[in-house]
Each structure stands twice: as structure tokens, then as C-alpha cells.
Design a protein around this motif. Structure first.
Motif, PDB file in Angstrom:
ATOM      1  N   ASN A  66       0.826  -1.211   0.000  1.00  0.00           N
ATOM      2  CA  ASN A  66       0.000   0.000   0.000  1.00  0.00           C
ATOM      3  C   ASN A  66       0.861   1.262   0.000  1.00  0.00           C
ATOM      4  OD1 ASN A  66      -2.412  -1.422  -0.048  1.00  0.00           O
ATOM      5  ND2 ASN A  66      -2.636  -1.454   2.185  1.00  0.00           N
ATOM      6  N   GLU A  69       2.230   1.694  -3.469  1.00  0.00           N
ATOM      7  CA  GLU A  69       1.187   2.205  -4.367  1.00  0.00           C
ATOM      8  C   GLU A  69       0.982   3.701  -4.151  1.00  0.00           C
ATOM      9  OE1 GLU A  69      -2.162   0.869  -6.957  1.00  0.00           O
ATOM     10  OE2 GLU A  69      -2.498  -0.052  -4.995  1.00  0.00           O
ATOM     11  N   HIS A  73       1.621   6.490  -6.973  1.00  0.00           N
ATOM     12  CA  HIS A  73       0.526   7.406  -7.294  1.00  0.00           C
ATOM     13  C   HIS A  73       1.003   8.856  -7.198  1.00  0.00           C
ATOM     14  CE1 HIS A  73      -3.245   9.713  -6.596  1.00  0.00           C
ATOM     15  NE2 HIS A  73      -3.710   8.872  -7.502  1.00  0.00           N
ATOM     16  N   LYS A  99       4.419  -7.045  -5.418  1.00  0.00           N
ATOM     17  CA  LYS A  99       5.164  -5.794  -5.627  1.00  0.00           C
ATOM     18  C   LYS A  99       5.667  -5.693  -7.062  1.00  0.00           C
ATOM     19  CE  LYS A  99       6.576  -5.161  -0.803  1.00  0.00           C
ATOM     20  NZ  LYS A  99       7.689  -5.094   0.182  1.00  0.00           N
ATOM     21  N   LEU A 102       2.923  -4.548  -9.152  1.00  0.00           N
ATOM     22  CA  LEU A 102       2.706  -3.123  -8.919  1.00  0.00           C
ATOM     23  C   LEU A 102       3.724  -2.286  -9.702  1.00  0.00           C
ATOM     24  CD1 LEU A 102       1.033  -1.065  -7.217  1.00  0.00           C
ATOM     25  CD2 LEU A 102       2.880  -1.154  -5.534  1.00  0.00           C
ATOM     26  N   LYS A 105       2.684  -2.194 -13.229  1.00  0.00           N
ATOM     27  CA  LYS A 105       1.495  -1.358 -13.411  1.00  0.00           C
ATOM     28  C   LYS A 105       1.869   0.111 -13.585  1.00  0.00           C
ATOM     29  CE  LYS A 105      -2.558   0.257 -10.775  1.00  0.00           C
ATOM     30  NZ  LYS A 105      -3.328   0.092  -9.503  1.00  0.00           N
ATOM     31  N   TYR A 106       2.889   0.568 -12.836  1.00  0.00           N
ATOM     32  CA  TYR A 106       3.238   1.987 -12.876  1.00  0.00           C
ATOM     33  C   TYR A 106       4.416   2.293 -13.805  1.00  0.00           C
ATOM     34  CZ  TYR A 106      -0.113   3.166  -9.256  1.00  0.00           C
ATOM     35  OH  TYR A 106      -1.289   3.386  -8.559  1.00  0.00           O
TER      36      TYR A 106
END
Length: 360
Positions: A66, A69, A73, A99, A102, A105-106
Motif C-alpha cells: 500500500n 502504491e 501514485h 510488488k 505493482l 502497473k506503474y
């Protein structure tokens, strides 16, 4: 401004040799830090399109899913070039499948792992814990998720390390088939645990033998492009090249540094001041002569050295007229083929050459 460094100072444990700006992981402190990191970025970033982002530490991967993330973000406000090199530093102990997903994803496309050594006595001295099986498992997992641009850090000249042990380390790293390898001779920095315990350096001749072995062992499969760095074709660290080529960059976070225009800006290392939004500790305003000296000192770390043509284009000055190179050239400490560079057989004494360069 095409380059940006983000510092995440938190670690699950502190290694005995580490002199970087770091703190033991604390969930509440990390959450506060991420709020102020975002504030700093929003306050200073001017919206440029970035070609590199490098998230270093500390150990960025020690953050929870979290928290990571939330970090990514926050970094979404940074404008990214389509071909951006987006790196995050990782520890083998704190990487998970979630992870990695993640990161993907970014848009992260480069991972950097600190391995340092595979020998238990070396790891015990350095206060690291990864095992060979764990390292292999994580690298395999990274490649499964299409992370192929991977750097491995390797340390050598560790007290009581033998040349045979270094050979095993190198062979193990090669078996992982990374695209980039960074090798560092152990430096015992003041106020680290090794320094406090009066740890001694290894014999200088052995240190030199180890460096020469590394260069010779890697040359068949990797390009040696900087004193301590080796890569497969096309996989140089674009972010680190911005430092060595004396380009401007943002540095956000505790203890980070920026180079903006003619100013080098240093952030505070005090977490209390940082969380009070007192980000900047001090800055150094550079004269043109200072900037040209940085150009040479940093550029001479590269095996290609500094292009005389590019120097002229950038500063409207000739290297030969700005700097006195005759003595260094006559002693074959530097060479001139249109680039000023340190010959490969002198790389081990590059620090001594750079000191002499400054004197000249």
C-alpha cells in the motif's frame, strides 16, 4: 531537466558498511514521509518531460504494498518520456510477486539489486542475509514478469576475502545473466559499524588484483563503460550517465541532491526538519570554472572520457586551453584521441589521477 532521483531512506535493517541517508523502517514514519515527499515534488517540479526516474535508498522495496502504491501514485504527476528508464532499488528479502506486479502497473522497467556477496562470512560482516537459492528464485520471478533490465551490485575487497571467493561471486552473478553489473571495492566510511569496530582494509595489491580480475572476467560478455560499471550492449544506466555527463537533475527526498542550472542543492538529512517541510539544507552556486571542472572529474570516470568537441559546444571553450594536460599526457595518465580519457590499464589509480588533474 530530464532526470529525477527519489530517495526512500527506510530499511528493515542497517548494513554495517552503509553511509547513505537511512532510517529503520517505521510504518507511521513512512506514511508521514510519503505525504511530505509529495509536497516537496509538487512545490519544486516544473513539469518537464523526464527521461529517467531512479528510486533509491535506503531500501525502497521494504515499503508495504500500500505504501508503494501511494508512492507511485504521487509520482504520477511526473511527466514521463515514452522511452523512460524507470528504476527502483530492491532487496531480495523484500520483493514479492505482488510488488513486481505493482512496479509493472506503474511503468517501472529497471530493477537494481544489492547482492554484494554470496559467501556467508562476507554477508555476516556486511550484515546481509540473502541466500543463493533466494536470489535465484527472485531473479527468476522478475524475469517471469518481464523485468529483463536488471542491475546487480557486487562488492569486493571485503576483509578476509580471497580472490577465489571473488571468482565464485562473479560466476554466480554471471549465472543470473543480468543486463548490468556494478562492482564496488569496500569503502569503510566514518561512523558506519565497520568504522566503529576499527575494521581494516585488505592489502592494496590484492584489491588491485581483484579489480583487474573483474575487468578481465566480464569483458567477454559485458561492455566496461565506467570505472565500476559493466553492461550488455545498449543497457548502460541512462540515469547514472546523467551524473557522469554533468547533466542537470532533480533530487527529491531526505538527503537527496539536485543539480539545477548552476546550483547544486543538498536536502536535509534530518527527518524532523524534512517532516516540517524544511527540505533544503544548503546549496552551492557554481562558477563556470567549477562547472567545467565537474565536467572533467565526472566525465573521466567513463572509459570514453570527455569529448573535446562536445566540451567546446557546451562551454565555448577548448579543454586544452582551460586545463593543463601536458604533464598527465606525457605520463600516459590520460590519453587524447579527440576524447580525453584515462587508459584502461590506469583505471585502478583513477582517483589518484583525478587528484593530479585538479592540481594541474
Amino acid at each position: 531537466m530530464k532526470n529525477c532521483y527519489i530517495h526512500i531512506p527506510f530499511c528493515n535493517h542497517i548494513c554495517s558498511y552503509c553511509d547513505f541517508c537511512k532510517l529503520l523502517y517505521c510504518e507511521e514514519l513512512v506514511n508521514q514521509y510519503l505525504v511530505h515527499l509529495e509536497k516537496e515534488i509538487k512545490e519544486i517540479y516544473k513539469g518537464e518531460v523526464l527521461e529517467t526516474i531512479y528510486i533509491g535508498g535506503g531500501t525502497p522495496s521494504c515499503l508495504t504494498f500500500n505504501q508503494l502504491e501511494r508512492l507511485f501514485h504521487s509520482l504520477s504527476i511526473l511527466n514521463k518520456d515514452k522511452k523512460i528508464e524507470y528504476t527502483i532499488e530492491c532487496n531480495f528479502e523484500s520483493i514479492t510477486e505482488e510488488k513486481l506486479k505493482l512496479f509493472k502497473k506503474y511503468g517501472v522497467n529497471r530493477l537494481s539489486f544489492g547482492l554484494e556477496s554470496i559467501h556467508s562470512k562476507n554477508l555476516k560482516l556486511l550484515e546481509r542475509k540473502e541466500s543463493r537459492s533466494q536470489v535465484k528464485k527472485i531473479i527468476h520471478l522478475c524475469k517471469f514478469y518481464d523485468f529483463y533490465n536488471i542491475n546487480i551490485d557486487l562488492m569486493y575487497a571485503i576483509p578476509n576475502e580471497s580472490l577465489a571467493e571473488l571468482k565464485e561471486d562473479i560466476d554466480f552473478v554471471l549465472s543470473l545473466d543480468p543486463t548490468h553489473i556494478s562492482t564496488y571495492s569496500l569503502i569503510i566510511e566514518p561512523h558506519t559499524k565497520l568504522w566503529i569496530h576499527h575494521t581494516r582494509y585488505i592489502d592494496e595489491d590484492l584489491d588491485s588484483q581483484m579489480y583487474q580480475f573483474i575487468c578481465n572476467r566480464l569483458k567477454d560478455s559485458y561492455t566496461h563503460y565506467e570505472i565500476s560499471n559493466f553492461c550488455k550492449k545498449g543497457y548502460e544506466s541512462i540515469h547514472n550517465l546523467c551524473y557522469w555527463k554533468n547533466k542537470n537533475y532533480y533530487g527529491f527526498g531526505l538527503g537527496a541532491s539536485s543539480y539545477i542550472g548552476n546550483r547544486r542543492i543538498h536536502n536535509t538529512r534530518s527527518i524532523h526538519k524534512y517532516l516540517d517541510d524544511q527540505y533544503i539544507l544548503d546549496y552551492e552556486k557554481l562558477k563556470k570554472s567549477d562547472i567545467m571542472s565537474y565536467e572533467m572529474i565526472l566525465g573521466l570516470r567513463l572509459l570514453k572520457g570527455v569529448s573535446k568537441q562536445e566540451f567546446r559546444k557546451k562551454y565555448h571553450e577548448d579543454i586544452d586551453k582551460v586545463f593543463s594536460l601536458d604533464k598527465l599526457l606525457s605520463q600516459n595518465l590520460v590519453c587524447d584521441n579527440g576524447n580525453i580519457y584515462i587508459p584502461i590499464d590506469k583505471l585502478y589509480i583513477s582517483n589518484e589521477i583525478l587528484v593530479n588533474f585538479l592540481k594541474e
